[in-house]
Design an enzyme around this catalytic site. Sequence first.
Site, PDB file in Angstrom:
ATOM      1  N   LEU A  89       5.238  19.470  19.815  1.00 58.45           N
ATOM      2  CA  LEU A  89       5.149  18.212  19.057  1.00 58.45           C
ATOM      3  C   LEU A  89       4.114  18.298  17.943  1.00 58.45           C
ATOM      4  O   LEU A  89       3.953  17.342  17.185  1.00 58.45           O
ATOM      5  CB  LEU A  89       4.759  17.059  20.005  1.00 58.45           C
ATOM      6  CG  LEU A  89       5.526  16.943  21.330  1.00 58.45           C
ATOM      7  CD1 LEU A  89       5.040  15.719  22.095  1.00 58.45           C
ATOM      8  CD2 LEU A  89       7.024  16.837  21.081  1.00 58.45           C
ATOM      9  N   SER A 134      13.834  16.398  13.602  1.00 62.15           N
ATOM     10  CA  SER A 134      13.696  15.082  12.982  1.00 62.15           C
ATOM     11  C   SER A 134      14.949  14.670  12.218  1.00 62.15           C
ATOM     12  O   SER A 134      15.646  15.511  11.646  1.00 62.15           O
ATOM     13  CB  SER A 134      12.524  15.161  11.992  1.00 62.15           C
ATOM     14  OG  SER A 134      12.605  14.146  11.035  1.00 62.15           O
ATOM     15  N   GLU A 136      14.824  13.540   9.466  1.00 61.60           N
ATOM     16  CA  GLU A 136      14.577  13.920   8.078  1.00 61.60           C
ATOM     17  C   GLU A 136      15.366  15.176   7.686  1.00 61.60           C
ATOM     18  O   GLU A 136      15.552  15.447   6.504  1.00 61.60           O
ATOM     19  CB  GLU A 136      13.082  14.141   7.846  1.00 61.60           C
ATOM     20  CG  GLU A 136      12.279  12.859   7.764  1.00 61.60           C
ATOM     21  CD  GLU A 136      12.639  12.014   6.549  1.00 61.60           C
ATOM     22  OE1 GLU A 136      12.506  12.497   5.424  1.00 61.60           O
ATOM     23  OE2 GLU A 136      13.058  10.854   6.733  1.00 61.60           O
ATOM     24  N   TYR A 158       8.201  18.593   4.124  1.00 57.49           N
ATOM     25  CA  TYR A 158       8.194  18.375   5.578  1.00 57.49           C
ATOM     26  C   TYR A 158       9.560  18.695   6.173  1.00 57.49           C
ATOM     27  O   TYR A 158       9.675  19.431   7.159  1.00 57.49           O
ATOM     28  CB  TYR A 158       7.811  16.912   5.861  1.00 57.49           C
ATOM     29  CG  TYR A 158       8.095  16.467   7.280  1.00 57.49           C
ATOM     30  CD1 TYR A 158       7.224  16.786   8.319  1.00 57.49           C
ATOM     31  CD2 TYR A 158       9.244  15.740   7.591  1.00 57.49           C
ATOM     32  CE1 TYR A 158       7.494  16.396   9.622  1.00 57.49           C
ATOM     33  CE2 TYR A 158       9.523  15.346   8.888  1.00 57.49           C
ATOM     34  CZ  TYR A 158       8.640  15.683   9.902  1.00 57.49           C
ATOM     35  OH  TYR A 158       8.923  15.289  11.196  1.00 57.49           O
ATOM     36  N   PHE A 197       1.731   5.378   8.626  1.00 59.91           N
ATOM     37  CA  PHE A 197       3.197   5.277   8.653  1.00 59.91           C
ATOM     38  C   PHE A 197       3.547   3.812   8.441  1.00 59.91           C
ATOM     39  O   PHE A 197       2.770   2.919   8.812  1.00 59.91           O
ATOM     40  CB  PHE A 197       3.751   5.807   9.979  1.00 59.91           C
ATOM     41  CG  PHE A 197       3.526   7.280  10.131  1.00 59.91           C
ATOM     42  CD1 PHE A 197       4.451   8.184   9.628  1.00 59.91           C
ATOM     43  CD2 PHE A 197       2.372   7.761  10.718  1.00 59.91           C
ATOM     44  CE1 PHE A 197       4.230   9.556   9.729  1.00 59.91           C
ATOM     45  CE2 PHE A 197       2.138   9.128  10.820  1.00 59.91           C
ATOM     46  CZ  PHE A 197       3.073  10.023  10.324  1.00 59.91           C
ATOM     47  N   LYS A 201       1.279   0.445   9.407  1.00 62.34           N
ATOM     48  CA  LYS A 201       0.560  -0.087   8.250  1.00 62.34           C
ATOM     49  C   LYS A 201       0.880  -1.572   8.094  1.00 62.34           C
ATOM     50  O   LYS A 201       0.008  -2.389   7.808  1.00 62.34           O
ATOM     51  CB  LYS A 201       0.984   0.713   7.004  1.00 62.34           C
ATOM     52  CG  LYS A 201       0.159   0.440   5.781  1.00 62.34           C
ATOM     53  CD  LYS A 201       0.505   1.432   4.666  1.00 62.34           C
ATOM     54  CE  LYS A 201       0.002   0.937   3.329  1.00 62.34           C
ATOM     55  NZ  LYS A 201       0.363   1.839   2.228  1.00 62.34           N
ATOM     56  N   ARG A 226      15.463   2.312   7.935  1.00 63.19           N
ATOM     57  CA  ARG A 226      15.217   3.277   8.998  1.00 63.19           C
ATOM     58  C   ARG A 226      15.782   2.775  10.324  1.00 63.19           C
ATOM     59  O   ARG A 226      15.912   1.572  10.555  1.00 63.19           O
ATOM     60  CB  ARG A 226      13.704   3.519   9.168  1.00 63.19           C
ATOM     61  CG  ARG A 226      13.055   4.294   8.011  1.00 63.19           C
ATOM     62  CD  ARG A 226      13.544   5.726   7.967  1.00 63.19           C
ATOM     63  NE  ARG A 226      12.935   6.543   6.925  1.00 63.19           N
ATOM     64  CZ  ARG A 226      13.374   6.644   5.678  1.00 63.19           C
ATOM     65  NH1 ARG A 226      14.423   5.935   5.270  1.00 63.19           N
ATOM     66  NH2 ARG A 226      12.785   7.456   4.817  1.00 63.19           N
ATOM     67  N   ALA A 289      11.028  12.390  -3.842  1.00 59.87           N
ATOM     68  CA  ALA A 289      12.442  12.290  -3.448  1.00 59.87           C
ATOM     69  C   ALA A 289      12.466  11.467  -2.165  1.00 59.87           C
ATOM     70  O   ALA A 289      11.725  11.747  -1.230  1.00 59.87           O
ATOM     71  CB  ALA A 289      13.036  13.672  -3.203  1.00 59.87           C
TER      72      ALA A 289
HETATM   73  N1  GDD Z   1       4.200   5.790   4.997  1.00 56.87           N
HETATM   74  C1  GDD Z   1       4.593   4.810   4.159  1.00 56.87           C
HETATM   75  N2  GDD Z   1       3.649   4.047   3.528  1.00 56.87           N
HETATM   76  N3  GDD Z   1       5.922   4.609   3.961  1.00 56.87           N
HETATM   77  C2  GDD Z   1       6.290   3.600   3.128  1.00 56.87           C
HETATM   78  C3  GDD Z   1       5.359   2.784   2.480  1.00 56.87           C
HETATM   79  C4  GDD Z   1       3.969   3.031   2.678  1.00 56.87           C
HETATM   80  O1  GDD Z   1       3.099   2.360   2.134  1.00 56.87           O
HETATM   81  N4  GDD Z   1       6.044   1.870   1.748  1.00 56.87           N
HETATM   82  C5  GDD Z   1       7.334   2.101   1.921  1.00 56.87           C
HETATM   83  N5  GDD Z   1       7.502   3.158   2.768  1.00 56.87           N
HETATM   84  C6  GDD Z   1       8.807   3.724   3.160  1.00 56.87           C
HETATM   85  C7  GDD Z   1       8.908   5.237   2.944  1.00 56.87           C
HETATM   86  O2  GDD Z   1       9.178   5.518   1.561  1.00 56.87           O
HETATM   87  C8  GDD Z   1      10.070   5.573   3.876  1.00 56.87           C
HETATM   88  O3  GDD Z   1      11.281   5.328   3.231  1.00 56.87           O
HETATM   89  C9  GDD Z   1       9.899   4.565   5.020  1.00 56.87           C
HETATM   90  O4  GDD Z   1       8.971   3.583   4.559  1.00 56.87           O
HETATM   91  C10 GDD Z   1       9.377   5.165   6.312  1.00 56.87           C
HETATM   92  O5  GDD Z   1       8.215   5.913   6.020  1.00 56.87           O
HETATM   93  P1  GDD Z   1       7.297   6.498   7.197  1.00 56.87           P
HETATM   94  O6  GDD Z   1       6.910   5.421   8.142  1.00 56.87           O
HETATM   95  O7  GDD Z   1       6.189   7.274   6.550  1.00 56.87           O
HETATM   96  O8  GDD Z   1       8.297   7.437   8.034  1.00 56.87           O
HETATM   97  P2  GDD Z   1       9.367   8.548   7.567  1.00 56.87           P
HETATM   98  O9  GDD Z   1      10.740   7.955   7.738  1.00 56.87           O
HETATM   99  O10 GDD Z   1       9.039   9.106   6.245  1.00 56.87           O
HETATM  100  O11 GDD Z   1       9.149   9.710   8.631  1.00 56.87           O
HETATM  101  C11 GDD Z   1       8.820   9.457   9.998  1.00 56.87           C
HETATM  102  O12 GDD Z   1       9.979   9.548  10.813  1.00 56.87           O
HETATM  103  C12 GDD Z   1      10.611  10.827  10.850  1.00 56.87           C
HETATM  104  C13 GDD Z   1      11.840  10.727  11.778  1.00 56.87           C
HETATM  105  O13 GDD Z   1      11.459  10.522  13.117  1.00 56.87           O
HETATM  106  C14 GDD Z   1       7.778  10.488  10.405  1.00 56.87           C
HETATM  107  O14 GDD Z   1       7.308  10.162  11.706  1.00 56.87           O
HETATM  108  C15 GDD Z   1       8.361  11.884  10.446  1.00 56.87           C
HETATM  109  O15 GDD Z   1       7.408  12.787  10.973  1.00 56.87           O
HETATM  110  C16 GDD Z   1       9.614  11.869  11.349  1.00 56.87           C
HETATM  111  O16 GDD Z   1      10.208  13.139  11.369  1.00 56.87           O
END
Ligand code: GDD
Length: 343
Positions: A89, A134, A136, A158, A197, A201, A226, A289
């Site tokens: 992990l 993931s 992703e 990533y 994340f 946040k 998501r 992207a």
């Molecule tokens: N982090 C973040 N911060 N994301 C934002 C923000 C912000 O201020 N505003 C909007 N977002 C949008 C990102 O552009 C993305 O589309 C979505 O919120 C989710 O972002 P994250 O919470 O950072 O997660 P992630 O989808 O990029 O990736 C997470 O999930 C994947 C799948 O399980 C991570 O945990 C990865 O490690 C994981 O693989």
Amino acid sequence: MKSALITGITGQDGSYLAEILLAKGYRVYGLVRRSSSLARNRIDHLQRMSASSGERHHGVLQLVYGDMNDGASLRHIVDEARPDEVYNLAGQSHVRVSFDVPEHTADIDALGTLRLLEALRETKLDVRFYQASSSELFGARDALPLNESSPFRPRSPYAVAKLFAYWTTVNYRESYGMYAVNGILFNHESPRRGENFVTRKITLGAASIKLGIQSKLVLGNLDAKRDWGYARDYMEAAWLMLQQPAPDDYVVATGESHSIKDFLSEAFGCLDLDWQQYVETDARYMRPAEVETVIGDATKARRVLGWQPRTSFRELVRMMVDHDLGQLRKEVGSSLLHPEKLV
Ligand code: GDD
């Protein structure tokens, strides 16, 4: 007593998985990096419980020093611990940050997985290996929902690193007959989610605004969607993947997709606030992207593993908001509080 090695044990997923395995009576080895600051708050309670007798935890937790960028340390740990199961992990898990530190991300997420698999191969142990893959990997796709047969098209350093780790896991299974599996997990959140994340946040930001500690919340793309589940439920699936007669790869998802705006509305709504009055956007949180929409189809995990998510979107958001409100109330007045620092 079965034994397991968890890399990334101090993270959200590692801490839940450790709890699950300890409750099942495992001896758990947790890989930790040596660093000048100890960031172990997610597993402090487990260390205390493991040290005292008569708790509901029957297993034993032991932390071991090592690093995913140091193959010798991984070989040494595997040799010492001789685990029955290994859960990989560890990693640099922030997608946007991976654009800033692509080389580090590749070193830990991609090559780190290779180093660990090599350590397992060299010791010739009869071990079962779980790779934290993931959603992703899929990147931007038109055909939704995504399942194990959907093509991959990674859109960040990533995701590219995770793609290498995914195929390396498959390759070790096919080349050396190892029991090695990929859990293709869609977004999974909890009160233990890292603060940068988007879900955490938002829940921390909303709670801070409610308490008058913070006046606004600055985010990036609010239209992304998501498929969010509860991290603890997803770690149950990870364990199940290593208990099957044969190794295979599984998608783990809820099958529901929500936008960032939906999450904002739900989280601020829990606190009787209107998010539109407090949220601003800034280009610095946008990605070069973006993966706009993610939704998974976990039919195979349901059918073969008998797994299903137990926590709804609403319950998840409420759990996180309640936790953050409670935590901030305790911290108000203390020097621990720097709410505007969130990135
Ligand atoms: N982090 C973040 N911060 N994301 C934002 C923000 C912000 O201020 N505003 C909007 N977002 C949008 C990102 O552009 C993305 O589309 C979505 O919120 C989710 O972002 P994250 O919470 O950072 O997660 P992630 O989808 O990029 O990736 C997470 O999930 C994947 C799948 O399980 C991570 O945990 C990865 O490690 C994981 O693989």
